[in-house]
Design a protein around this motif. Sequence first.
Motif, PDB file in Angstrom:
ATOM      1  N   LEU A 264      -4.285   1.381   8.921  1.00  0.00           N
ATOM      2  CA  LEU A 264      -2.895   1.703   9.316  1.00  0.00           C
ATOM      3  C   LEU A 264      -2.391   0.724  10.382  1.00  0.00           C
ATOM      4  O   LEU A 264      -1.338   0.930  10.982  1.00  0.00           O
ATOM      5  N   GLY A 265      -3.151  -0.325  10.607  1.00  0.00           N
ATOM      6  CA  GLY A 265      -2.713  -1.369  11.549  1.00  0.00           C
ATOM      7  C   GLY A 265      -2.627  -0.863  12.981  1.00  0.00           C
ATOM      8  O   GLY A 265      -1.715  -1.235  13.720  1.00  0.00           O
TER       9      GLY A 265
ATOM     10  N   ASN B 116      -3.313  -1.166  16.359  1.00  0.00           N
ATOM     11  CA  ASN B 116      -3.713  -1.995  17.500  1.00  0.00           C
ATOM     12  C   ASN B 116      -2.764  -1.612  18.626  1.00  0.00           C
ATOM     13  O   ASN B 116      -1.589  -1.983  18.610  1.00  0.00           O
TER      14      ASN B 116
ATOM     15  N   LEU C  95      -0.992  -1.262  22.293  1.00  0.00           N
ATOM     16  CA  LEU C  95      -0.651  -2.163  23.398  1.00  0.00           C
ATOM     17  C   LEU C  95      -1.227  -1.645  24.720  1.00  0.00           C
ATOM     18  O   LEU C  95      -1.119  -0.457  25.022  1.00  0.00           O
TER      19      LEU C  95
ATOM     20  N   GLY D  13       2.285   5.287  17.755  1.00  0.00           N
ATOM     21  CA  GLY D  13       0.888   5.309  18.221  1.00  0.00           C
ATOM     22  C   GLY D  13       0.667   6.488  19.144  1.00  0.00           C
ATOM     23  O   GLY D  13       0.879   7.640  18.768  1.00  0.00           O
TER      24      GLY D  13
ATOM     25  N   VAL E 252       3.250   4.627  23.929  1.00  0.00           N
ATOM     26  CA  VAL E 252       3.477   3.736  25.087  1.00  0.00           C
ATOM     27  C   VAL E 252       4.911   3.208  25.186  1.00  0.00           C
ATOM     28  O   VAL E 252       5.487   3.166  26.282  1.00  0.00           O
TER      29      VAL E 252
ATOM     30  N   ILE F 267       3.205   7.633  10.766  1.00  0.00           N
ATOM     31  CA  ILE F 267       2.603   8.074   9.500  1.00  0.00           C
ATOM     32  C   ILE F 267       1.313   8.872   9.699  1.00  0.00           C
ATOM     33  O   ILE F 267       0.973   9.732   8.885  1.00  0.00           O
ATOM     34  N   ASP F 268       0.601   8.600  10.785  1.00  0.00           N
ATOM     35  CA  ASP F 268      -0.733   9.183  10.962  1.00  0.00           C
ATOM     36  C   ASP F 268      -0.654  10.596  11.540  1.00  0.00           C
ATOM     37  O   ASP F 268      -0.313  10.786  12.710  1.00  0.00           O
TER      38      ASP F 268
ATOM     39  N   LEU G 179      -2.120  11.549  14.897  1.00  0.00           N
ATOM     40  CA  LEU G 179      -1.475  11.146  16.153  1.00  0.00           C
ATOM     41  C   LEU G 179      -0.407  12.141  16.601  1.00  0.00           C
ATOM     42  O   LEU G 179       0.046  12.101  17.743  1.00  0.00           O
TER      43      LEU G 179
ATOM     44  N   LYS H 218       6.099  10.680   9.167  1.00  0.00           N
ATOM     45  CA  LYS H 218       6.541  10.123   7.878  1.00  0.00           C
ATOM     46  C   LYS H 218       6.127   8.674   7.746  1.00  0.00           C
ATOM     47  O   LYS H 218       5.868   7.996   8.748  1.00  0.00           O
TER      48      LYS H 218
ATOM     49  N   ILE I  58       7.389   5.113   7.239  1.00  0.00           N
ATOM     50  CA  ILE I  58       8.678   4.448   7.513  1.00  0.00           C
ATOM     51  C   ILE I  58       9.279   3.852   6.220  1.00  0.00           C
ATOM     52  O   ILE I  58      10.496   3.825   6.054  1.00  0.00           O
TER      53      ILE I  58
ATOM     54  N   LEU J  96       4.906  -3.316  15.255  1.00  0.00           N
ATOM     55  CA  LEU J  96       4.747  -2.989  13.832  1.00  0.00           C
ATOM     56  C   LEU J  96       3.310  -3.000  13.353  1.00  0.00           C
ATOM     57  O   LEU J  96       2.504  -3.809  13.813  1.00  0.00           O
TER      58      LEU J  96
ATOM     59  N   TYR K  98       0.206  -4.844   8.490  1.00  0.00           N
ATOM     60  CA  TYR K  98      -0.001  -4.930   7.038  1.00  0.00           C
ATOM     61  C   TYR K  98       1.293  -4.739   6.241  1.00  0.00           C
ATOM     62  O   TYR K  98       1.322  -5.035   5.049  1.00  0.00           O
ATOM     63  N   ILE K  99       2.341  -4.242   6.906  1.00  0.00           N
ATOM     64  CA  ILE K  99       3.606  -4.047   6.186  1.00  0.00           C
ATOM     65  C   ILE K  99       4.814  -4.589   6.980  1.00  0.00           C
ATOM     66  O   ILE K  99       5.930  -4.092   6.822  1.00  0.00           O
TER      67      ILE K  99
END
Length: 292
Positions: free
Chosen positions: A24-25, A27, A29, A56, A59, A76-77, A80, A99, A101, A130, A133-134
Motif C-alpha cells: 500500500l506504499g 512510507n 514521514l 497514514g 501527520v 484505504i487501509d 489505520l 476508501k 482514492i 502519495l 505505486y499509484i
Amino acid sequence: MKLYAPSTIRQIKEEYGFRLSKSLGQNFLTDKNIIDKIIEESFINENDLVIEIGPGIGVLTSEAAAQAGKIIAVEIDKNLIPILQNTLGEYDNVEILNKDILKTDLNEVIEQNSEINGQPVKAVRIIGNLPYYITTPIIMKILEDGVKADSITIMMQKEVADRIKAEAGKKAYGALSVAVQYYCTVHHVANVPKEVFMPQPKVDSTVIRLDIRKEKPVDLKDEKIFFQCVKAGFGQRRKTMLNSLTGVCGLSKEQVGRVMESIGIDSGRRAETMSIVEFAKLANSVYDLIRN
Ligand code: SAM
C-alpha cells in the motif's frame, strides 16, 4: 504527541498491532520541516476544504486541521482507521473516509461539503504524501475527471516529479508532462531525501504543487484527438512524428505528412521536441481533416 517521531510510529505499531504494508506504499514521514513545508505551500485557509490522500497515521492531517475549515482524509487501509480516530480525535473538522482514492468520486465529496459552518467553501486543496505505486493514476484521475479543486500539493518519487515538470526537448519530457501541464501550472516545492521516511524507500522524493488552470493554455477543437496525438507520439519515442501518427484517427502516412506540412512542422521531428502549442496545432489540423 509528536506523530512524526519514529518512536511514536513504533509505539502505535505496538499498541495497535499495526504492520506497515509495503504493497500500500506505506512510507510514513518523520520530518517536521517537510511536513510544515507541504502545509505552508498548500496555502490552506480557514474557509478551505482539504482532501487528503492517504493520511497514514495523520501527520499531515493534524497540521492541516489547524488551518483548514474541513478535512476529508481518504485512507484505504482499514487497520489505520482506529489509529486515525485516536490521533485526530481532538479535531472536530476532520472526517476520515475508509476508501480507495481511485474509487472515490471527489466531485461528489466536494459537492457534499460545499459549505463549512454555513459559509461557502473558498478553495478546495488536495494534499498528500502519495502511495508511490499509484502516483500517476491518482493525478490523472483527478485531472481527467475534472475534479473541482484549486490545487494539488503532493509528494511523489523524484523521477515522476521530474517527468511532470519537464519541458519540451528535455529527456524527461513525455506524455505525462504534456497532460499535467495542459491542466495545471506546475510548481516545485521541495526535494525530500529518502532518509526522512519510515520505512526508508529506495528512491528520493519531490513535493510539487499543481495549480489547476482556470483557462487551458491552448484552444483545442477536440481534447480526445489532442491526447490521441500525444499518446501516439510518445508511444515509441524513437519514431518520427510521421511514423508514430500514421494510423491515428485512421490517417494514412500521406495525410499525416500533409497535415504536418500545412502547420509548418517538420514530420521528421520526434514527439519529445514538440511543445504543447505544437501538439495543439497538430490536433486541430487532424480534427479539420477528419471532420471535413
Ligand atoms: N500521509 C502519511 C505520511 O505522510 O506519513 C502516509 C503516506 S504513505 C506514503 C501513503 C498512504 O496512502 C498510506 O497510508 C496508505 O495506506 C495510503 N493508500 C495507499 N493506497 C491508497 C488508495 N488507493 N487510496 C487511499 N489511500 C491509499
